[in-house]
Design a protein around this motif. Structure first.
Motif, PDB file in Angstrom:
ATOM      1  N   VAL A  25      16.395  23.572  29.642  1.00  0.00           N
ATOM      2  CA  VAL A  25      16.668  24.884  29.071  1.00  0.00           C
ATOM      3  C   VAL A  25      17.765  25.501  29.532  1.00  0.00           C
ATOM      4  N   VAL A  26      18.623  26.091  28.692  1.00  0.00           N
ATOM      5  CA  VAL A  26      19.875  26.585  28.600  1.00  0.00           C
ATOM      6  C   VAL A  26      19.543  28.095  28.472  1.00  0.00           C
ATOM      7  N   ALA A  27      19.376  29.017  29.321  1.00  0.00           N
ATOM      8  CA  ALA A  27      18.884  30.334  29.041  1.00  0.00           C
ATOM      9  C   ALA A  27      20.258  31.463  29.532  1.00  0.00           C
ATOM     10  N   GLU A  28      20.573  32.237  28.484  1.00  0.00           N
ATOM     11  CA  GLU A  28      21.558  33.120  28.843  1.00  0.00           C
ATOM     12  C   GLU A  28      20.957  34.341  29.398  1.00  0.00           C
ATOM     13  N   LEU A  29      21.727  34.896  30.599  1.00  0.00           N
ATOM     14  CA  LEU A  29      21.230  35.885  31.514  1.00  0.00           C
ATOM     15  C   LEU A  29      22.156  37.241  31.403  1.00  0.00           C
ATOM     16  N   GLY A  30      22.064  38.216  30.677  1.00  0.00           N
ATOM     17  CA  GLY A  30      22.646  39.351  30.591  1.00  0.00           C
ATOM     18  C   GLY A  30      22.388  40.568  31.388  1.00  0.00           C
ATOM     19  N   ALA A  31      23.503  41.334  31.519  1.00  0.00           N
ATOM     20  CA  ALA A  31      23.195  42.352  32.510  1.00  0.00           C
ATOM     21  C   ALA A  31      23.891  43.820  31.739  1.00  0.00           C
ATOM     22  N   ARG A  32      23.094  44.798  31.921  1.00  0.00           N
ATOM     23  CA  ARG A  32      23.603  46.281  31.458  1.00  0.00           C
ATOM     24  C   ARG A  32      23.729  47.089  32.619  1.00  0.00           C
ATOM     25  N   ARG A  33      23.192  46.735  34.015  1.00  0.00           N
ATOM     26  CA  ARG A  33      23.140  47.411  35.146  1.00  0.00           C
ATOM     27  C   ARG A  33      22.722  46.566  36.254  1.00  0.00           C
ATOM     28  N   GLU A  34      22.977  47.020  37.544  1.00  0.00           N
ATOM     29  CA  GLU A  34      22.637  46.392  38.740  1.00  0.00           C
ATOM     30  C   GLU A  34      21.491  45.995  38.776  1.00  0.00           C
ATOM     31  N   GLY A  35      21.000  44.792  38.945  1.00  0.00           N
ATOM     32  CA  GLY A  35      19.616  44.300  39.051  1.00  0.00           C
ATOM     33  C   GLY A  35      19.071  43.700  37.923  1.00  0.00           C
ATOM     34  N   ASP A  36      19.672  43.706  36.893  1.00  0.00           N
ATOM     35  CA  ASP A  36      19.225  43.054  35.582  1.00  0.00           C
ATOM     36  C   ASP A  36      19.085  41.654  35.743  1.00  0.00           C
ATOM     37  N   VAL A  37      20.306  40.956  36.199  1.00  0.00           N
ATOM     38  CA  VAL A  37      20.305  39.609  36.280  1.00  0.00           C
ATOM     39  C   VAL A  37      19.487  39.033  37.321  1.00  0.00           C
ATOM     40  N   ALA A  38      19.285  39.825  38.667  1.00  0.00           N
ATOM     41  CA  ALA A  38      18.442  39.458  39.304  1.00  0.00           C
ATOM     42  C   ALA A  38      17.057  39.461  38.990  1.00  0.00           C
ATOM     43  N   LEU A  39      16.372  40.366  38.163  1.00  0.00           N
ATOM     44  CA  LEU A  39      15.240  40.368  37.555  1.00  0.00           C
ATOM     45  C   LEU A  39      14.973  39.257  36.722  1.00  0.00           C
ATOM     46  N   LEU A  40      15.932  38.947  35.754  1.00  0.00           N
ATOM     47  CA  LEU A  40      15.858  37.715  34.867  1.00  0.00           C
ATOM     48  C   LEU A  40      15.917  36.337  35.620  1.00  0.00           C
ATOM     49  N   CYS A  41      16.631  36.269  36.716  1.00  0.00           N
ATOM     50  CA  CYS A  41      16.573  35.242  37.747  1.00  0.00           C
ATOM     51  C   CYS A  41      15.076  35.055  38.346  1.00  0.00           C
TER      52      CYS A  41
ATOM     53  N   ALA B 265      24.269  23.497  25.761  1.00  0.00           N
ATOM     54  CA  ALA B 265      23.124  22.863  25.186  1.00  0.00           C
ATOM     55  C   ALA B 265      23.643  21.659  24.570  1.00  0.00           C
ATOM     56  N   GLN B 266      24.559  21.834  23.776  1.00  0.00           N
ATOM     57  CA  GLN B 266      25.093  20.535  22.921  1.00  0.00           C
ATOM     58  C   GLN B 266      25.550  19.646  23.745  1.00  0.00           C
ATOM     59  N   VAL B 267      26.167  19.678  24.786  1.00  0.00           N
ATOM     60  CA  VAL B 267      26.747  18.750  25.657  1.00  0.00           C
ATOM     61  C   VAL B 267      25.274  18.207  26.586  1.00  0.00           C
ATOM     62  N   ALA B 268      24.475  18.697  26.876  1.00  0.00           N
ATOM     63  CA  ALA B 268      23.341  18.348  27.796  1.00  0.00           C
ATOM     64  C   ALA B 268      22.572  17.684  26.790  1.00  0.00           C
ATOM     65  N   ALA B 269      22.365  17.904  25.451  1.00  0.00           N
ATOM     66  CA  ALA B 269      21.620  17.121  24.643  1.00  0.00           C
ATOM     67  C   ALA B 269      22.130  15.769  24.270  1.00  0.00           C
ATOM     68  N   ARG B 270      23.086  15.461  24.549  1.00  0.00           N
ATOM     69  CA  ARG B 270      23.667  14.082  24.352  1.00  0.00           C
ATOM     70  C   ARG B 270      22.764  13.151  25.235  1.00  0.00           C
ATOM     71  N   ARG B 271      22.107  13.558  26.138  1.00  0.00           N
ATOM     72  CA  ARG B 271      21.224  12.723  27.073  1.00  0.00           C
ATOM     73  C   ARG B 271      19.832  13.036  26.986  1.00  0.00           C
ATOM     74  N   LEU B 272      19.574  14.402  27.270  1.00  0.00           N
ATOM     75  CA  LEU B 272      18.472  14.999  27.717  1.00  0.00           C
ATOM     76  C   LEU B 272      17.814  16.008  26.547  1.00  0.00           C
ATOM     77  N   ARG B 273      16.451  15.916  26.397  1.00  0.00           N
ATOM     78  CA  ARG B 273      15.818  17.180  25.462  1.00  0.00           C
ATOM     79  C   ARG B 273      16.305  18.342  26.031  1.00  0.00           C
ATOM     80  N   THR B 274      16.637  19.016  24.925  1.00  0.00           N
ATOM     81  CA  THR B 274      17.413  20.423  25.279  1.00  0.00           C
ATOM     82  C   THR B 274      17.009  21.352  24.660  1.00  0.00           C
ATOM     83  N   HIS B 275      16.565  22.654  25.245  1.00  0.00           N
ATOM     84  CA  HIS B 275      16.236  23.840  24.393  1.00  0.00           C
ATOM     85  C   HIS B 275      17.109  24.922  24.899  1.00  0.00           C
TER      86      HIS B 275
END
Length: 452
Positions: A155-171, A119-129
């Motif tokens: 937008v920089v979003a963290e995608l975590g997982a505690r079981r299979e399918g979690d990241v697929a859902l968030l994606c 996020a801090q790298v992207a913010a050098r040029r772009l409005r970043t959240h």
């Protein structure tokens, strides 16, 4: 988020509008942080039911609530079958209307640090959240999207997982244009059940890309690097490997534990000295640089951003207390990050001593006892001066350390943090480095803050 009428919220989540059609300007799931104009989402939690706080949310300025059908609300509301599912749907609808690029950060270790740096790298040029904390689950990721300002570009979003399918859902909700896979590890073996399940889950964000966007992959992790064969999207690699697109050479770690290296990318060589301690922060920084360069940030801008980038509290955080250097890495722990923190502490101590205050590594399941033993063996090999363990699960670390040669009088095990804190205060002396490290369930960040 973009302001929208409550009727638009109801349509997005397939809910029923009750009462006045007000304008919603933000979303909150915690009544204590509600802002005027907010929609309060009453989530069903394992310990607290959000419906009990609807009235408090209205008092703080919420203009509407998202609640279960049949709830009695004294104010405008949208009624749904499941507020949690509705939150995901609302975030997905918000994402569909975004012009921004969404970057999804995934992996076993380093997600939050990579997210912060990217996020801090992207913010050098772009409005970043990006979320200021580790918002990476079915609540946190939607709240990251809904918290973005209307004019956001990245937008920089963290995608975590505690079981299979979690990241697929968030994606499916975040629909990332760029996906980062930091590494694959055993951090959540207990909830995944097997190494094979962990490996399968690591591919979920890559599969979600399809043939668009970019996959940013760790060239130093064979399993992650192999994911390049699963996608027709662009692939950008990072690491210390000689064939990585964005790589680090001439890596050195200073007496303060901070790594310096030369960033090599796009034919350029730029010096970087990280502001955060730990050689294991180098791959996180490289992933962040790869994201920024993909988004149009130049290598020299990326290097400058990395040299000042900070990360969330309680992650390799250092401070001095009465002549003692404290390394607070108590937010989370797994075998890889425990080893990295111990090695960093030893470098920082130089000719001095390290006192290691260690708690359990949670969610390791059947490999937990073995991994705690291995940690105790590492403590002995590195020459830690004093080992203090906290909690019954961590006592295996102490047993293994003594078995491998640490003098019993230099090892202590306690059930709680208060006794461990007293031990540190009794034994620490000027010039020592005190490492505090455990999974969050151990609550050792409180011990570190007490030392401050």
């Amino acid at each position: 988020m973009k302001p929208r009428p409550l009727a638009g919220v109801a349509a997005a989540v397939e809910g029923d509008l009750v009462g006045e059609d007000v304008t919603v300007r933000s979303v909150a799931t915690d009544s204590r942080v509600v802002e005027p104009g907010a929609l309060f989402v009453a989530l069903d939690g394992p310990r607290r039911d959000g419906h009990a706080f609807v009235a408090a949310a209205f008092e703080r300025g919420a203009v509407a609530a998202l609640v279960r059908r049949g709830s009695r609300v004294d104010g405008p509301a949208v009624e749904v079958a499941s507020p949690g599912d509705a939150l995901l749907a609302l975030a997905g609808d918000e994402r569909a209307g975004m012009d921004a690029v969404v970057v999804g950060i995934t992996g076993a270790n380093g997600k939050t640090s990579t997210k912060d740096m990217a996020a801090q790298v992207a913010a050098r040029r772009l409005r970043t959240h990006a979320s200021p904390r580790s918002f990476n689950n079915e609540i946190g990721t939607p709240m990251t999207l809904l918290g973005a300002p209307p004019d956001v570009q990245v937008v920089v979003a963290e995608l975590g997982a505690r079981r299979e399918g979690d990241v697929a859902l968030l994606c499916a909700v975040a629909r990332p244009d760029v996906v980062v896979v930091t590494n694959v590890g055993v951090a959540h073996m207990e909830v995944f059940g097997s190494w094979e399940a962990i490996v399968r889950a690591s591919a979920e964000p890559i599969d979600a890309l399809g043939d668009r966007g970019a996959a940013v992959l760790n060239a130093d992790d064979p399993i992650v690097a192999a994911l390049a064969g699963r996608t027709h999207a662009d692939v950008v690699t990072f690491g210390r490997s000689g064939d990585a697109d964005v790589r680090a050479v001439d890596v050195v770690v200073g007496a303060d534990g901070r790594a310096a290296f030369t960033l090599v990318a796009e034919g350029r060589r730029e010096p970087v000295r990280l502001a955060v301690a730990g050689e294991h922060m180098v791959p996180n920084a490289l992933a962040a640089a790869a994201v920024g360069i993909r988004l149009g940030v130049s290598p020299d801008e990326a290097a400058a951003a990395l040299s000042t980038a900070t990360i969330a509290p309680w992650r390799m955080e250092t401070f001095d207390a009465d002549g003692v250097r404290v390394l607070n890495d108590a937010y989370n722990a797994n075998p890889e990050s425990m080893a990295a923190a111990l090695r960093t502490a030893m470098i920082m101590a130089g000719d001095g001593r390290v006192i290691a205050v260690l708690g359990q590594m949670a969610e390791l399941g059947s490999i937990g006892a073995e991994e705690h033993e291995r940690l105790g063996e590492l403590v002995a090999r590195l020459g830690v001066a004093r080992l203090i363990t906290v909690g019954p699960e961590a006592k295996t670390i102490a047993v293994a350390a003594v078995r491998e040669g640490v003098e019993p009088e230099n090892v202590a095990g306690y059930d709680g943090a208060d006794a461990a804190l007293a031990d540190v205060r009794a034994h620490a002396r000027t010039g020592d480095v005190v490492l505090v490290k455990a999974s969050r369930v151990a609550g050792l960040e409180q011990l570190a803050e007490a030392l401050r």
